[in-house]
Structures are given as C-alpha cells and as structure tokens.
Design a protein around this motif. Structure first.
Motif, PDB file in Angstrom:
ATOM      1  N   ILE A   1      -0.103  14.071  -0.874  1.00 21.24           N
ATOM      2  CA  ILE A   1       1.309  13.828  -0.569  1.00 21.24           C
ATOM      3  C   ILE A   1       1.600  14.188   0.885  1.00 21.24           C
ATOM      4  N   TYR A   2       2.207  13.241   1.569  1.00 27.16           N
ATOM      5  CA  TYR A   2       2.584  13.411   2.973  1.00 27.16           C
ATOM      6  C   TYR A   2       4.082  13.695   3.034  1.00 27.16           C
ATOM      7  N   PHE A   3       4.453  14.867   3.546  1.00 28.78           N
ATOM      8  CA  PHE A   3       5.847  15.263   3.709  1.00 28.78           C
ATOM      9  C   PHE A   3       6.257  15.043   5.169  1.00 28.78           C
ATOM     10  N   TYR A   4       7.330  14.284   5.352  1.00 30.92           N
ATOM     11  CA  TYR A   4       7.804  13.997   6.700  1.00 30.92           C
ATOM     12  C   TYR A   4       9.309  14.218   6.768  1.00 30.92           C
ATOM     13  N   MET A   5       9.850  14.138   7.964  1.00 34.47           N
ATOM     14  CA  MET A   5      11.300  14.182   8.139  1.00 34.47           C
ATOM     15  C   MET A   5      11.689  13.224   9.253  1.00 34.47           C
TER      16      MET A   5
ATOM     17  N   ALA B   1       0.799  -1.229   0.000  1.00 36.29           N
ATOM     18  CA  ALA B   1       0.000   0.000   0.000  1.00 36.29           C
ATOM     19  C   ALA B   1       0.831   1.278   0.000  1.00 36.29           C
ATOM     20  N   ILE B   2       2.004   1.251   0.625  1.00 38.39           N
ATOM     21  CA  ILE B   2       2.802   2.470   0.776  1.00 38.39           C
ATOM     22  C   ILE B   2       3.487   2.832  -0.541  1.00 38.39           C
ATOM     23  N   LEU B   3       3.274   4.064  -0.983  1.00 43.77           N
ATOM     24  CA  LEU B   3       3.902   4.576  -2.205  1.00 43.77           C
ATOM     25  C   LEU B   3       4.798   5.752  -1.823  1.00 43.77           C
ATOM     26  N   GLU B   4       6.103   5.537  -1.842  1.00 43.73           N
ATOM     27  CA  GLU B   4       7.051   6.595  -1.480  1.00 43.73           C
ATOM     28  C   GLU B   4       7.868   6.977  -2.710  1.00 43.73           C
ATOM     29  N   PHE B   5       8.127   8.266  -2.858  1.00 47.94           N
ATOM     30  CA  PHE B   5       8.895   8.739  -4.008  1.00 47.94           C
ATOM     31  C   PHE B   5       9.810   9.873  -3.580  1.00 47.94           C
ATOM     32  N   GLY B   6      10.671  10.306  -4.514  1.00 53.06           N
ATOM     33  CA  GLY B   6      11.633  11.355  -4.205  1.00 53.06           C
ATOM     34  C   GLY B   6      11.893  12.247  -5.397  1.00 53.06           C
ATOM     35  N   ASP B   7      12.919  13.083  -5.283  1.00 56.09           N
ATOM     36  CA  ASP B   7      13.247  14.036  -6.344  1.00 56.09           C
ATOM     37  C   ASP B   7      13.557  13.357  -7.676  1.00 56.09           C
TER      38      ASP B   7
ATOM     39  N   LYS C   1      -1.621  -0.912  -5.903  1.00 58.19           N
ATOM     40  CA  LYS C   1      -0.531  -0.880  -6.877  1.00 58.19           C
ATOM     41  C   LYS C   1      -0.884  -1.598  -8.176  1.00 58.19           C
ATOM     42  N   ALA C   2      -1.917  -2.442  -8.134  1.00 62.03           N
ATOM     43  CA  ALA C   2      -2.323  -3.165  -9.339  1.00 62.03           C
ATOM     44  C   ALA C   2      -2.994  -2.241 -10.353  1.00 62.03           C
ATOM     45  N   ILE C   3      -3.525  -1.103  -9.877  1.00 70.96           N
ATOM     46  CA  ILE C   3      -4.162  -0.136 -10.777  1.00 70.96           C
ATOM     47  C   ILE C   3      -3.094   0.831 -11.279  1.00 70.96           C
ATOM     48  N   LYS C   4      -2.877   0.849 -12.580  1.00 76.85           N
ATOM     49  CA  LYS C   4      -1.778   1.637 -13.139  1.00 76.85           C
ATOM     50  C   LYS C   4      -2.072   3.135 -13.155  1.00 76.85           C
ATOM     51  N   SER C   5      -3.332   3.504 -13.375  1.00 77.63           N
ATOM     52  CA  SER C   5      -3.676   4.928 -13.464  1.00 77.63           C
ATOM     53  C   SER C   5      -4.899   5.231 -12.605  1.00 77.63           C
ATOM     54  N   PRO C   6      -4.734   5.276 -11.292  1.00 78.41           N
ATOM     55  CA  PRO C   6      -5.878   5.538 -10.414  1.00 78.41           C
ATOM     56  C   PRO C   6      -6.295   7.002 -10.470  1.00 78.41           C
ATOM     57  N   LYS C   7      -7.541   7.250 -10.094  1.00 76.08           N
ATOM     58  CA  LYS C   7      -7.991   8.639 -10.021  1.00 76.08           C
ATOM     59  C   LYS C   7      -7.336   9.343  -8.844  1.00 76.08           C
ATOM     60  N   PHE C   8      -7.100   8.592  -7.768  1.00 78.37           N
ATOM     61  CA  PHE C   8      -6.559   9.183  -6.545  1.00 78.37           C
ATOM     62  C   PHE C   8      -5.517   8.249  -5.949  1.00 78.37           C
ATOM     63  N   GLN C   9      -4.452   8.829  -5.406  1.00 77.06           N
ATOM     64  CA  GLN C   9      -3.418   8.036  -4.748  1.00 77.06           C
ATOM     65  C   GLN C   9      -2.856   8.799  -3.555  1.00 77.06           C
ATOM     66  N   VAL C  10      -2.311   8.049  -2.622  1.00 72.57           N
ATOM     67  CA  VAL C  10      -1.686   8.619  -1.428  1.00 72.57           C
ATOM     68  C   VAL C  10      -0.189   8.342  -1.512  1.00 72.57           C
ATOM     69  N   LEU C  11       0.615   9.401  -1.404  1.00 73.14           N
ATOM     70  CA  LEU C  11       2.067   9.283  -1.526  1.00 73.14           C
ATOM     71  C   LEU C  11       2.747   9.836  -0.280  1.00 73.14           C
ATOM     72  N   LYS C  12       4.018   9.484  -0.118  1.00 68.43           N
ATOM     73  CA  LYS C  12       4.812  10.068   0.960  1.00 68.43           C
ATOM     74  C   LYS C  12       6.208  10.365   0.447  1.00 68.43           C
ATOM     75  N   THR C  13       6.853  11.342   1.066  1.00 66.77           N
ATOM     76  CA  THR C  13       8.225  11.668   0.702  1.00 66.77           C
ATOM     77  C   THR C  13       8.933  12.300   1.894  1.00 66.77           C
ATOM     78  N   ASN C  14      10.216  12.025   1.999  1.00 64.83           N
ATOM     79  CA  ASN C  14      11.041  12.613   3.050  1.00 64.83           C
ATOM     80  C   ASN C  14      11.453  14.009   2.600  1.00 64.83           C
ATOM     81  N   GLY C  15      10.834  15.017   3.199  1.00 63.95           N
ATOM     82  CA  GLY C  15      11.049  16.388   2.758  1.00 63.95           C
ATOM     83  C   GLY C  15      12.483  16.855   2.866  1.00 63.95           C
ATOM     84  N   LYS C  16      13.170  16.470   3.928  1.00 66.37           N
ATOM     85  CA  LYS C  16      14.547  16.908   4.133  1.00 66.37           C
ATOM     86  C   LYS C  16      15.500  16.305   3.111  1.00 66.37           C
ATOM     87  N   LYS C  17      15.187  15.102   2.651  1.00 65.41           N
ATOM     88  CA  LYS C  17      16.067  14.424   1.695  1.00 65.41           C
ATOM     89  C   LYS C  17      15.704  14.733   0.247  1.00 65.41           C
ATOM     90  N   ASN C  18      14.594  15.439   0.041  1.00 66.99           N
ATOM     91  CA  ASN C  18      14.141  15.750  -1.315  1.00 66.99           C
ATOM     92  C   ASN C  18      13.816  17.241  -1.420  1.00 66.99           C
TER      93      ASN C  18
END
Length: 337
Positions: free
Chosen positions: A56-60, A35-41, A83-100
C-alpha cells in the motif's frame, strides 16, 4: 417528434459522445486505469480481502516527494496488478492518507510517501525502509517478502524499439515508415526513466497522431558504436529523423553548446517532429556523411562522454593528469569566460 423519441435520441447522442471520449483517450491513460487500484476508508475490507499480500502506497496532495515517486508507483502497478484476477496473491494499492484518517491510523503513517506491505493471513505489517524507492529496489523488496510473485513485463506496452545492432537499425528504417531515433543514456537528466511507461517518449510513441517508428539507441550499449559513427554523432543526447525516402534531419548531434548539450526535453522533441524544417537537413545518409566530414572539427563519436555535458567537438585534448581546478580554468578559457 414524440417526447419518447426525443429522449431516446438524447441518450443515443450521449452514448456516442462518451464513446468518442473513450476512443480518443490516450493509450497510456487506458493502461494506467487498468492497473491503478485506489481505495479509501469506505472500502478497506473489500480492497484488502482481494489479495493475500497488499503493498500500500500512502500519499498526500501537494507532496513533492509523492509526485516524484508517482511514476515508479504507476510502473509497479502495471507490473503486478491485473483487475481481471479476482483473488491475486499480491496486489499494489494506493490511498490518500490525509483524506483517509482511519487507514492512516491503522497503518501508523507519519510521513509521505510511505509504503506498507500487509500479510492478510498473519496481519503482519512490514514497513518499506529502503533508502531508494526506484523500481529495482521495489521489486527486490517484493521478492524478499513475498514468495512466488514475479513482475509481468508483458503488461507494459511499448511502441519504442531499442536498437542494439546494425541489423535492427536496417530493419527499422526500411519498413516504409518515418523513423525518429533518440541517442541517449540513463544518466541524462531527461532520459533516466526512458523505459518507464510514464516517460514522454514512451507516451509519444503511443499517440495515434504520430505515424512514426520511435526508437532509442542507448549509447552505453557495446554494439552501437558503428551506428553512432554512421550518423556522425558527437553529442548526446540527440535525435535524428529519417523519412521513408531516406532524407535525414538531425537535432543536437553536433551541438557544441557546453551549457545545454546534456538536455533534450519533451518540447524539443515534439517541435522537432512537427516542424519539418527544424534541425539540420540532409538528402540522404551519404550527404550527411560527406557534409559533416568536410567540416572543420574533430569527430568525437568514439570518445568517452562525460556525464552532463562537456562533449567537445573542436578543442585540444586536455592532459589526463590535469587536476579539476586547472581543467575548469581550461574550459573557461575555451568559452572565453
């Protein structure tokens, strides 16, 4: 043995070793990883192009409030991400703000945790400014801003049975397995998030080492008073263990420790499960009822319970008109303090 055979054997062993690691991975972690979708710069365009809307959830690292929000975010991800849906209407993401820093700059992040909703088509960025970051407020925010998107509660696997009647109790304890039942309410500090996948009780229920039925009785449910009375429970939170032969063990069901009787922590529950000699033991339900009924204290199972303890079992009722200072003095006198 030839060198090629040795190399082949080496990779076979590595394969089975990794398979063993995967097989032993807790179910809770498997569900989270799906379920967790994390991305970066380095993957901004790819990640944001996947959905029409992205929350998008920004954390540090080391952020206290981010740590407190983490389980809410995990639950939210399970409800909306697939993750099985390639193009969802809505998604929840997270990213480490300090590292990106590029993402931080694009979304103008100044504090953590922060939440931003991106409309990919219009490029509009909406700030989440609600005072609460609980799951109810988050779902309400999503419903307000994104049409046609609903949380999928089927994604949240649970092995915990919620008992709401005598019939559901009977079905559970006569299925040929040992059963553990927690008597709790949302306002107890260790159980406010008991329905979340990240709660220790939910995770214990998914562990294959425990061949148990895990159940919860919410003491605020209108139909459970007879169940509370059946097991003579006058303190909450508390737990009972019923084995397949009908023998019963209890923990804190009659606790009169006014300083600790609002706590039932993970280590207490684990120790109670593993140590078959712990708690108060009874041969069967009738033995429990007879033993407790013969004891010299007032049964308070049906009385309104105060939040965070002070569930008396043996005391004289205080006047309804007594002010809080006098009530405190009365309590201190009873405790000999």
């Amino acid at each position: 043995m030839h060198q090629k055979s040795l190399i082949k054997l080496f990779f076979i062993l590595i394969f089975y070793y990794l398979q063993g690691i995967t097989a032993s991975k807790p179910k809770h972690e498997e569900r989270l990883s799906r379920a967790i979708l994390e991305f970066g710069d380095d993957s901004i365009q790819t990640a944001l192009a996947r959905g029409e809307y992205s929350l998008i959830y920004f954390y540090m690292d080391g952020c206290k409030y981010c740590g407190e929000f983490e389980q809410e975010f995990n639950f939210l991800s399970m409800l909306y991400n697939d993750k099985a849906i390639k193009s969802p209407k809505f998604q929840v993401l997270k990213t480490n703000g300090k590292k990106n820093p590029r993402l931080n700059q694009l979304f103008k992040i100044q504090m953590y945790p922060s939440l931003r909703l991106l409309n990919r088509e219009t490029k509009e960025i909406i700030h989440y400014n609600k005072a609460d970051r609980n799951i109810e407020s988050l779902i309400e925010f999503i419903n307000e801003k994104v049409e046609g998107v609903e949380p999928n509660f089927d994604n949240v696997e649970t092995n915990v049975c919620y008992i709401t009647s005598e019939d559901s109790l009977s079905t559970l304890i006569h299925n040929g397995k040992d059963t553990i039942i927690a008597f709790i309410a949302d306002y107890f500090r260790d159980w406010s998030d008991h329905n979340y996948p990240s709660h220790f009780y939910q995770k214990l229920s998914l562990e294959e080492d425990y061949n148990l039925e895990f159940a919860i009785v919410d003491i605020e449910h209108p139909n459970v008073n007879s169940i509370i009375a059946k097991f003579r429970i006058s303190n909450f939170p508390s737990i009972i263990y019923i084995d397949r032969e009908g023998r019963i063990r209890t923990l804190q069901t009659l606790s009169q420790n006014h300083l600790t009787n609002d706590r039932l922590e993970e280590n207490q529950v684990i120790n109670f499960i593993n140590d078959k000699s712990s708690g108060e033991g009874y041969e069967n339900l009738k033995d429990l009822q007879t033993t407790i009924d013969s004891q010299d204290f007032t049964y308070d199972g049906f009385k309104q319970q105060k939040m965070y303890g002070f569930n008396f079992g043996k005391h004289e009722a205080l006047s309804e008109n007594i002010d809080i200072n006098n009530e405190y003095d009365e309590l201190m006198n009873e405790l000999n303090l």
